[in-house]
Design a protein around this motif. Structure first.
Motif, PDB file in Angstrom:
ATOM      1  N   ASP A  74       0.763  -1.583  -0.145  1.00 41.12           N
ATOM      2  CA  ASP A  74      -0.128  -0.294   0.534  1.00 41.12           C
ATOM      3  C   ASP A  74       0.851   1.006   0.145  1.00 41.12           C
ATOM      4  O   ASP A  74       0.041   2.405   0.681  1.00 41.12           O
ATOM      5  CB  ASP A  74      -1.200  -0.129   1.293  1.00 41.12           C
ATOM      6  CG  ASP A  74      -2.090   0.708   0.872  1.00 41.12           C
ATOM      7  OD1 ASP A  74      -2.939   0.609  -0.387  1.00 41.12           O
ATOM      8  OD2 ASP A  74      -2.615   1.638   2.230  1.00 41.12           O
ATOM      9  N   ASP A  75       2.368   1.231  -0.812  1.00 41.31           N
ATOM     10  CA  ASP A  75       2.888   2.228  -0.871  1.00 41.31           C
ATOM     11  C   ASP A  75       2.952   2.951  -2.215  1.00 41.31           C
ATOM     12  O   ASP A  75       3.297   2.376  -2.658  1.00 41.31           O
ATOM     13  CB  ASP A  75       4.432   2.145  -0.789  1.00 41.31           C
ATOM     14  CG  ASP A  75       5.369   2.945  -0.431  1.00 41.31           C
ATOM     15  OD1 ASP A  75       4.465   4.124  -0.249  1.00 41.31           O
ATOM     16  OD2 ASP A  75       6.616   2.450  -0.830  1.00 41.31           O
ATOM     17  N   TRP A  76       1.896   4.486  -2.688  1.00 45.25           N
ATOM     18  CA  TRP A  76       1.857   4.729  -4.124  1.00 45.25           C
ATOM     19  C   TRP A  76       2.677   5.824  -4.361  1.00 45.25           C
ATOM     20  O   TRP A  76       2.164   6.534  -2.933  1.00 45.25           O
ATOM     21  CB  TRP A  76      -0.149   4.923  -3.526  1.00 45.25           C
ATOM     22  CG  TRP A  76      -0.716   3.629  -3.589  1.00 45.25           C
ATOM     23  CD1 TRP A  76      -1.321   3.059  -2.378  1.00 45.25           C
ATOM     24  CD2 TRP A  76      -0.981   2.898  -4.598  1.00 45.25           C
ATOM     25  NE1 TRP A  76      -1.770   1.710  -2.352  1.00 45.25           N
ATOM     26  CE2 TRP A  76      -2.177   1.458  -3.970  1.00 45.25           C
ATOM     27  CE3 TRP A  76      -1.828   3.216  -5.821  1.00 45.25           C
ATOM     28  CZ2 TRP A  76      -2.607   1.504  -5.169  1.00 45.25           C
ATOM     29  CZ3 TRP A  76      -2.839   2.065  -6.812  1.00 45.25           C
ATOM     30  CH2 TRP A  76      -3.393   1.108  -5.942  1.00 45.25           C
ATOM     31  N   PHE A  77       2.819   6.139  -5.448  1.00 45.12           N
ATOM     32  CA  PHE A  77       2.825   7.375  -5.615  1.00 45.12           C
ATOM     33  C   PHE A  77       1.975   8.621  -7.041  1.00 45.12           C
ATOM     34  O   PHE A  77       1.410   7.961  -7.468  1.00 45.12           O
ATOM     35  CB  PHE A  77       4.315   7.710  -6.647  1.00 45.12           C
ATOM     36  CG  PHE A  77       5.421   6.782  -5.190  1.00 45.12           C
ATOM     37  CD1 PHE A  77       5.841   8.277  -4.595  1.00 45.12           C
ATOM     38  CD2 PHE A  77       5.776   5.629  -5.092  1.00 45.12           C
ATOM     39  CE1 PHE A  77       7.028   7.388  -3.368  1.00 45.12           C
ATOM     40  CE2 PHE A  77       6.989   5.530  -3.892  1.00 45.12           C
ATOM     41  CZ  PHE A  77       6.922   5.871  -3.458  1.00 45.12           C
ATOM     42  N   ILE A  78       2.589   9.815  -6.414  1.00 43.96           N
ATOM     43  CA  ILE A  78       1.707  10.107  -7.656  1.00 43.96           C
ATOM     44  C   ILE A  78       2.537  11.348  -8.566  1.00 43.96           C
ATOM     45  O   ILE A  78       3.463  11.685  -7.964  1.00 43.96           O
ATOM     46  CB  ILE A  78       0.079  11.369  -7.293  1.00 43.96           C
ATOM     47  CG1 ILE A  78      -0.513  12.436  -7.731  1.00 43.96           C
ATOM     48  CG2 ILE A  78       1.502  11.720  -5.995  1.00 43.96           C
ATOM     49  CD1 ILE A  78      -1.270  12.249  -7.659  1.00 43.96           C
ATOM     50  N   ALA A  79       2.711  11.362  -9.850  1.00 37.93           N
ATOM     51  CA  ALA A  79       2.865  12.120 -11.131  1.00 37.93           C
ATOM     52  C   ALA A  79       2.569  13.047 -11.359  1.00 37.93           C
ATOM     53  O   ALA A  79       1.272  12.627 -12.266  1.00 37.93           O
ATOM     54  CB  ALA A  79       3.641  10.724 -11.893  1.00 37.93           C
ATOM     55  N   TYR A  80       2.442  14.458 -11.532  1.00 35.92           N
ATOM     56  CA  TYR A  80       1.975  15.373 -11.594  1.00 35.92           C
ATOM     57  C   TYR A  80       3.086  16.536 -12.625  1.00 35.92           C
ATOM     58  O   TYR A  80       3.431  16.463 -12.497  1.00 35.92           O
ATOM     59  CB  TYR A  80       0.594  15.940 -11.085  1.00 35.92           C
ATOM     60  CG  TYR A  80       1.366  16.142  -9.599  1.00 35.92           C
ATOM     61  CD1 TYR A  80       1.928  17.747  -9.599  1.00 35.92           C
ATOM     62  CD2 TYR A  80       1.586  15.476  -9.423  1.00 35.92           C
ATOM     63  CE1 TYR A  80       2.393  18.304  -8.798  1.00 35.92           C
ATOM     64  CE2 TYR A  80       2.844  15.968  -7.435  1.00 35.92           C
ATOM     65  CZ  TYR A  80       2.920  17.291  -7.509  1.00 35.92           C
ATOM     66  OH  TYR A  80       3.216  18.084  -6.444  1.00 35.92           O
ATOM     67  N   HIS A  81       2.055  17.407 -13.383  1.00 38.34           N
ATOM     68  CA  HIS A  81       2.346  18.337 -13.559  1.00 38.34           C
ATOM     69  C   HIS A  81       2.272  19.739 -13.125  1.00 38.34           C
ATOM     70  O   HIS A  81       1.335  19.495 -12.594  1.00 38.34           O
ATOM     71  CB  HIS A  81       2.678  18.472 -15.404  1.00 38.34           C
ATOM     72  CG  HIS A  81       1.733  19.138 -15.437  1.00 38.34           C
ATOM     73  ND1 HIS A  81       0.693  18.421 -16.748  1.00 38.34           N
ATOM     74  CD2 HIS A  81       0.610  20.089 -15.362  1.00 38.34           C
ATOM     75  CE1 HIS A  81      -0.036  19.349 -17.538  1.00 38.34           C
ATOM     76  NE2 HIS A  81       0.051  19.996 -16.624  1.00 38.34           N
ATOM     77  N   ARG A  82       2.903  20.581 -12.634  1.00 39.73           N
ATOM     78  CA  ARG A  82       2.764  21.732 -12.215  1.00 39.73           C
ATOM     79  C   ARG A  82       3.673  22.457 -13.457  1.00 39.73           C
ATOM     80  O   ARG A  82       4.162  22.675 -14.110  1.00 39.73           O
ATOM     81  CB  ARG A  82       3.289  22.186 -11.277  1.00 39.73           C
ATOM     82  CG  ARG A  82       5.255  22.194 -11.042  1.00 39.73           C
ATOM     83  CD  ARG A  82       5.401  22.153  -9.756  1.00 39.73           C
ATOM     84  NE  ARG A  82       6.573  21.972  -9.282  1.00 39.73           N
ATOM     85  CZ  ARG A  82       7.498  21.240  -8.121  1.00 39.73           C
ATOM     86  NH1 ARG A  82       6.820  20.594  -7.609  1.00 39.73           N
ATOM     87  NH2 ARG A  82       8.626  21.402  -8.452  1.00 39.73           N
ATOM     88  N   PHE A  83       3.277  24.311 -12.858  1.00 38.08           N
ATOM     89  CA  PHE A  83       3.909  24.923 -13.766  1.00 38.08           C
ATOM     90  C   PHE A  83       5.134  25.035 -13.370  1.00 38.08           C
ATOM     91  O   PHE A  83       5.745  24.738 -12.236  1.00 38.08           O
ATOM     92  CB  PHE A  83       3.429  26.930 -13.480  1.00 38.08           C
ATOM     93  CG  PHE A  83       2.069  27.182 -13.757  1.00 38.08           C
ATOM     94  CD1 PHE A  83       1.015  26.263 -14.283  1.00 38.08           C
ATOM     95  CD2 PHE A  83       1.410  28.080 -13.385  1.00 38.08           C
ATOM     96  CE1 PHE A  83      -0.430  26.641 -14.920  1.00 38.08           C
ATOM     97  CE2 PHE A  83       0.077  28.331 -14.195  1.00 38.08           C
ATOM     98  CZ  PHE A  83      -0.650  27.963 -15.026  1.00 38.08           C
ATOM     99  N   ALA A  84       6.525  25.734 -14.475  1.00 35.39           N
ATOM    100  CA  ALA A  84       7.595  25.348 -13.776  1.00 35.39           C
ATOM    101  C   ALA A  84       8.101  26.124 -12.912  1.00 35.39           C
ATOM    102  O   ALA A  84       7.356  27.976 -13.159  1.00 35.39           O
ATOM    103  CB  ALA A  84       8.688  25.461 -15.403  1.00 35.39           C
ATOM    104  N   ILE A  85       8.942  26.243 -12.161  1.00 31.47           N
ATOM    105  CA  ILE A  85       9.291  27.655 -10.606  1.00 31.47           C
ATOM    106  C   ILE A  85      10.771  27.492 -10.964  1.00 31.47           C
ATOM    107  O   ILE A  85      11.318  26.902 -11.037  1.00 31.47           O
ATOM    108  CB  ILE A  85       8.926  26.949  -9.507  1.00 31.47           C
ATOM    109  CG1 ILE A  85       7.559  25.841  -9.152  1.00 31.47           C
ATOM    110  CG2 ILE A  85       9.459  26.978  -8.944  1.00 31.47           C
ATOM    111  CD1 ILE A  85       7.946  25.130  -8.123  1.00 31.47           C
ATOM    112  N   PRO A  86      11.157  28.866 -11.868  1.00 27.27           N
ATOM    113  CA  PRO A  86      10.121  29.542 -11.346  1.00 27.27           C
ATOM    114  C   PRO A  86       9.870  30.352 -12.545  1.00 27.27           C
ATOM    115  O   PRO A  86      10.358  29.937 -13.721  1.00 27.27           O
ATOM    116  CB  PRO A  86      11.031  31.495 -10.916  1.00 27.27           C
ATOM    117  CG  PRO A  86      12.512  30.929 -11.317  1.00 27.27           C
ATOM    118  CD  PRO A  86      12.385  29.083 -11.221  1.00 27.27           C
ATOM    119  N   GLY A  87       8.693  31.517 -13.294  1.00 29.07           N
ATOM    120  CA  GLY A  87       7.884  31.407 -14.018  1.00 29.07           C
ATOM    121  C   GLY A  87       7.161  31.152 -14.928  1.00 29.07           C
ATOM    122  O   GLY A  87       7.009  31.060 -16.012  1.00 29.07           O
TER     123      GLY A  87
END
Length: 283
Positions: A242-255
């Motif tokens: 029961d060890d889970w990971f989530i991959a996702y994108h976000r706005f690049a930091i910075p800018g």
């Protein structure tokens, strides 16, 4: 593990486990109007040190029916072969390889799902394989289309397509199963918005019916400068219960912004009653 996990601009990351190795298949980002043309693959055994396997599919040389808008790849293994579902020209294609690192070749010579096959946009494919080995395909912006795949992994019966539009749904369906419960997750709002986020519903069947939207899984953290968190994938760590990971994108930091995004990976937890706890995004 530190975020972002990949160099440069990447988005829509599909994280999958083959054996004891994690593989990441992202959109190559940083182009106006999301006009990239190539897909790359990355592998790691620890989610920290990643090997870049180079270009695994290039629309210019490997696909005859599309030239641009290479988005949202999703990979799955079946009987020793590897299938890559992808968007191109707002249609969905499928390619196949003998290795998770490719090279992938077009399996059909035409889209699996044409751009005008159904209402809304035919983008963001994902394949879930149930415990009994049956595969299911999910896709769609504006509505979540869902259908059993045939065993060949490259066809389905159009008469069996179901459509769901959960509250807040925009795009990027993703399904997992835990303790007999199916979790449908999706992204809300627009990927150009700082409020891009992930929510979920549950069902007792991989094609629903899905219950009411239960909660947000992942959202921005303005205090850390983390914005636009969405278009995710989820895996259970190899060898774990029961060890889970989530991959996702976000706005690049910075800018960063909606076309300059980066890939992050964080832990995903469940509460005692089976709910998904809110993910804490990290830098």
């Amino acid at each position: 593990m530190s975020n972002p996990v990949l160099p440069g601009f990447t988005a829509d990351p599909h994280l999958v486990v083959y054996g004891d190795t994690y593989w990441l298949y992202p959109t190559t980002d940083g182009f106006d109007d999301w006009s990239g043309t190539r897909f790359r693959a990355y592998s790691s055994t620890d989610l920290t040190r990643w090997t870049d396997h180079g270009v695994i599919l290039d629309l210019a040389t490997d696909i005859t029916w599309a030239d641009a808008y290479a988005w949202a790849p999703a990979a799955v293994e079946r009987d020793g072969r590897y299938y890559l579902y992808f968007c191109a020209e707002r249609a969905i294609g499928v390619a196949v390889a003998d290795s998770p690192a490719g090279p992938f070749r077009d399996a059909l010579g035409a889209p699996l799902i044409a751009a005008d096959a159904y209402p809304d946009q035919m983008i963001d494919p994902m394949v879930f394989v149930d415990d009994d080995g049956r595969p299911y395909l999910y896709w769609g912006q504006g509505a979540s289309y869902q259908v059993p795949l045939h065993d060949d992994m490259v066809s389905f019966d159009p008469a069996r397509v179901r459509v769901h539009t959960p509250e807040g749904y925009n795009e990027a369906s993703f399904v997992i199963k835990r303790d007999g419960v199916y979790y449908l997750m999706w992204s809300e709002n627009d990927t150009r918005s700082a409020d891009y986020r992930v929510a979920y519903a549950t069902s007792g069947h991989p094609l629903g019916p899905w219950g009411a939207r239960r909660d947000v899984v992942l959202a921005k953290d303005e205090a850390q400068g983390i914005l636009g968190t969405g278009h995710h994938s989820v895996v259970r760590a190899p060898g774990s219960d029961d060890d889970w990971f989530i991959a996702y994108h976000r706005f690049a930091i910075p800018g960063g912004d909606g076309t300059h995004r980066e890939t992050a990976v964080d832990r995903l937890h469940f509460t005692g009653d089976g709910a998904i706890a809110r993910v804490t995004p990290t830098r």
